[in-house]
Design a protein around this motif. Sequence first.
Motif, PDB file in Angstrom:
ATOM      1  N   GLU A 210      -5.434  -7.907 -23.117  1.00 30.08           N
ATOM      2  CA  GLU A 210      -4.879  -8.744 -24.182  1.00 30.08           C
ATOM      3  C   GLU A 210      -3.369  -8.878 -24.047  1.00 30.08           C
ATOM      4  O   GLU A 210      -2.805  -9.946 -24.323  1.00 30.08           O
ATOM      5  N   ILE A 211      -2.693  -7.833 -23.599  1.00 30.19           N
ATOM      6  CA  ILE A 211      -1.248  -7.909 -23.357  1.00 30.19           C
ATOM      7  C   ILE A 211      -0.973  -8.923 -22.251  1.00 30.19           C
ATOM      8  O   ILE A 211      -0.088  -9.776 -22.368  1.00 30.19           O
ATOM      9  N   ARG A 212      -1.719  -8.852 -21.162  1.00 33.52           N
ATOM     10  CA  ARG A 212      -1.548  -9.814 -20.059  1.00 33.52           C
ATOM     11  C   ARG A 212      -1.794 -11.241 -20.535  1.00 33.52           C
ATOM     12  O   ARG A 212      -1.045 -12.162 -20.211  1.00 33.52           O
ATOM     13  N   ASP A 213      -2.874 -11.405 -21.293  1.00 33.71           N
ATOM     14  CA  ASP A 213      -3.228 -12.741 -21.780  1.00 33.71           C
ATOM     15  C   ASP A 213      -2.131 -13.317 -22.676  1.00 33.71           C
ATOM     16  O   ASP A 213      -1.892 -14.522 -22.682  1.00 33.71           O
ATOM     17  N   ALA A 214      -1.437 -12.487 -23.432  1.00 34.63           N
ATOM     18  CA  ALA A 214      -0.351 -12.957 -24.298  1.00 34.63           C
ATOM     19  C   ALA A 214       0.934 -13.179 -23.504  1.00 34.63           C
ATOM     20  O   ALA A 214       1.681 -14.127 -23.762  1.00 34.63           O
ATOM     21  N   TYR A 215       1.229 -12.336 -22.538  1.00 36.36           N
ATOM     22  CA  TYR A 215       2.486 -12.404 -21.784  1.00 36.36           C
ATOM     23  C   TYR A 215       2.510 -13.566 -20.796  1.00 36.36           C
ATOM     24  O   TYR A 215       3.498 -14.320 -20.739  1.00 36.36           O
ATOM     25  N   ASN A 216       1.466 -13.707 -20.011  1.00 38.22           N
ATOM     26  CA  ASN A 216       1.482 -14.677 -18.911  1.00 38.22           C
ATOM     27  C   ASN A 216       1.801 -16.114 -19.352  1.00 38.22           C
ATOM     28  O   ASN A 216       2.595 -16.777 -18.704  1.00 38.22           O
ATOM     29  N   PRO A 217       1.268 -16.651 -20.442  1.00 43.11           N
ATOM     30  CA  PRO A 217       1.583 -18.034 -20.798  1.00 43.11           C
ATOM     31  C   PRO A 217       2.788 -18.182 -21.730  1.00 43.11           C
ATOM     32  O   PRO A 217       3.172 -19.306 -22.060  1.00 43.11           O
ATOM     33  N   HIS A 218       3.410 -17.073 -22.141  1.00 38.03           N
ATOM     34  CA  HIS A 218       4.444 -17.191 -23.173  1.00 38.03           C
ATOM     35  C   HIS A 218       5.700 -17.887 -22.639  1.00 38.03           C
ATOM     36  O   HIS A 218       6.000 -17.839 -21.455  1.00 38.03           O
ATOM     37  N   THR A 219       6.416 -18.532 -23.556  1.00 39.37           N
ATOM     38  CA  THR A 219       7.684 -19.191 -23.227  1.00 39.37           C
ATOM     39  C   THR A 219       8.690 -18.895 -24.323  1.00 39.37           C
ATOM     40  O   THR A 219       8.326 -18.392 -25.397  1.00 39.37           O
ATOM     41  N   HIS A 220       9.945 -19.202 -24.047  1.00 35.50           N
ATOM     42  CA  HIS A 220      11.018 -19.090 -25.036  1.00 35.50           C
ATOM     43  C   HIS A 220      11.628 -20.484 -25.168  1.00 35.50           C
ATOM     44  O   HIS A 220      12.398 -20.907 -24.303  1.00 35.50           O
ATOM     45  N   GLY A 221      11.250 -21.176 -26.189  1.00 35.01           N
ATOM     46  CA  GLY A 221      11.738 -22.540 -26.361  1.00 35.01           C
ATOM     47  C   GLY A 221      11.212 -23.435 -25.256  1.00 35.01           C
ATOM     48  O   GLY A 221      10.016 -23.528 -25.020  1.00 35.01           O
ATOM     49  N   ASN A 222      12.138 -24.072 -24.528  1.00 36.31           N
ATOM     50  CA  ASN A 222      11.762 -24.988 -23.453  1.00 36.31           C
ATOM     51  C   ASN A 222      11.670 -24.291 -22.087  1.00 36.31           C
ATOM     52  O   ASN A 222      11.478 -24.966 -21.077  1.00 36.31           O
ATOM     53  N   SER A 223      11.841 -23.001 -22.058  1.00 39.75           N
ATOM     54  CA  SER A 223      11.808 -22.309 -20.762  1.00 39.75           C
ATOM     55  C   SER A 223      10.384 -22.265 -20.210  1.00 39.75           C
ATOM     56  O   SER A 223       9.421 -22.348 -20.959  1.00 39.75           O
ATOM     57  N   PRO A 224      10.285 -22.142 -18.904  1.00 44.21           N
ATOM     58  CA  PRO A 224       8.947 -22.063 -18.311  1.00 44.21           C
ATOM     59  C   PRO A 224       8.319 -20.685 -18.572  1.00 44.21           C
ATOM     60  O   PRO A 224       9.011 -19.734 -18.922  1.00 44.21           O
ATOM     61  N   PRO A 225       7.019 -20.572 -18.381  1.00 45.68           N
ATOM     62  CA  PRO A 225       6.378 -19.260 -18.514  1.00 45.68           C
ATOM     63  C   PRO A 225       6.902 -18.313 -17.430  1.00 45.68           C
ATOM     64  O   PRO A 225       7.562 -18.755 -16.491  1.00 45.68           O
ATOM     65  N   PRO A 226       6.618 -17.025 -17.533  1.00 46.66           N
ATOM     66  CA  PRO A 226       7.120 -16.074 -16.534  1.00 46.66           C
ATOM     67  C   PRO A 226       6.717 -16.478 -15.118  1.00 46.66           C
ATOM     68  O   PRO A 226       5.618 -16.969 -14.896  1.00 46.66           O
ATOM     69  N   SER A 227       7.667 -16.327 -14.173  1.00 52.30           N
ATOM     70  CA  SER A 227       7.387 -16.687 -12.775  1.00 52.30           C
ATOM     71  C   SER A 227       6.473 -15.652 -12.123  1.00 52.30           C
ATOM     72  O   SER A 227       5.749 -15.969 -11.192  1.00 52.30           O
ATOM     73  N   VAL A 228       6.539 -14.417 -12.601  1.00 51.28           N
ATOM     74  CA  VAL A 228       5.657 -13.364 -12.056  1.00 51.28           C
ATOM     75  C   VAL A 228       4.680 -12.999 -13.161  1.00 51.28           C
ATOM     76  O   VAL A 228       5.064 -12.499 -14.216  1.00 51.28           O
ATOM     77  N   LYS A 229       3.445 -13.305 -12.916  1.00 43.47           N
ATOM     78  CA  LYS A 229       2.403 -13.025 -13.897  1.00 43.47           C
ATOM     79  C   LYS A 229       1.977 -11.558 -13.823  1.00 43.47           C
ATOM     80  O   LYS A 229       2.013 -10.955 -12.763  1.00 43.47           O
ATOM     81  N   MET A 230       1.599 -11.019 -14.977  1.00 42.81           N
ATOM     82  CA  MET A 230       1.015  -9.679 -14.998  1.00 42.81           C
ATOM     83  C   MET A 230      -0.408  -9.788 -14.486  1.00 42.81           C
ATOM     84  O   MET A 230      -1.174 -10.601 -14.957  1.00 42.81           O
TER      85      MET A 230
END
Length: 159
Positions: A138-158
Amino acid sequence: MMGAVARQVQKGLGQIRQTFLGLVARGGSKQLQLTGVADEVLQEVELIQQVGFSSYIPENSKVVIVPLQGKTARSIVVATTGGAVVVNVAEGEVCIYDQFGHSVWLKEDGTHIEGNLFVNGKVQATEDVLDQKGSMQEIRDAYNPHTHGNSPPPSVKME
């Protein structure tokens, strides 16, 4: 003649100390001070434990005392019970416990650990890892697609 032989055998057997119960007067994990029948005190009695298992036997525990070669002075302890904490297990269960309330209990539904777990090495799981709030997945599922405003999602996925 047979009566005389029987009396001699009985007399000889009377001089051989049989296995008896005692109480721990001074605890330990290698040698114990014990009280036996009629408040006799046995000093520095060796505690025999299984290879790979060592426990400190507390005061007032019951012990099985085996006098080697029938001599009280050459006694060993081979079994103990009745410490301040006693765990009653059900059929098929095994529990390793201490006098502080910690335990590793092997039950039908899995291994139950009571107390803090300290690991010196890797912890690997073939299934999900859970805590009170959710799972690692569930942590991975929440982290991988998250963004901050207009920023892209994390470049390195968990993973």
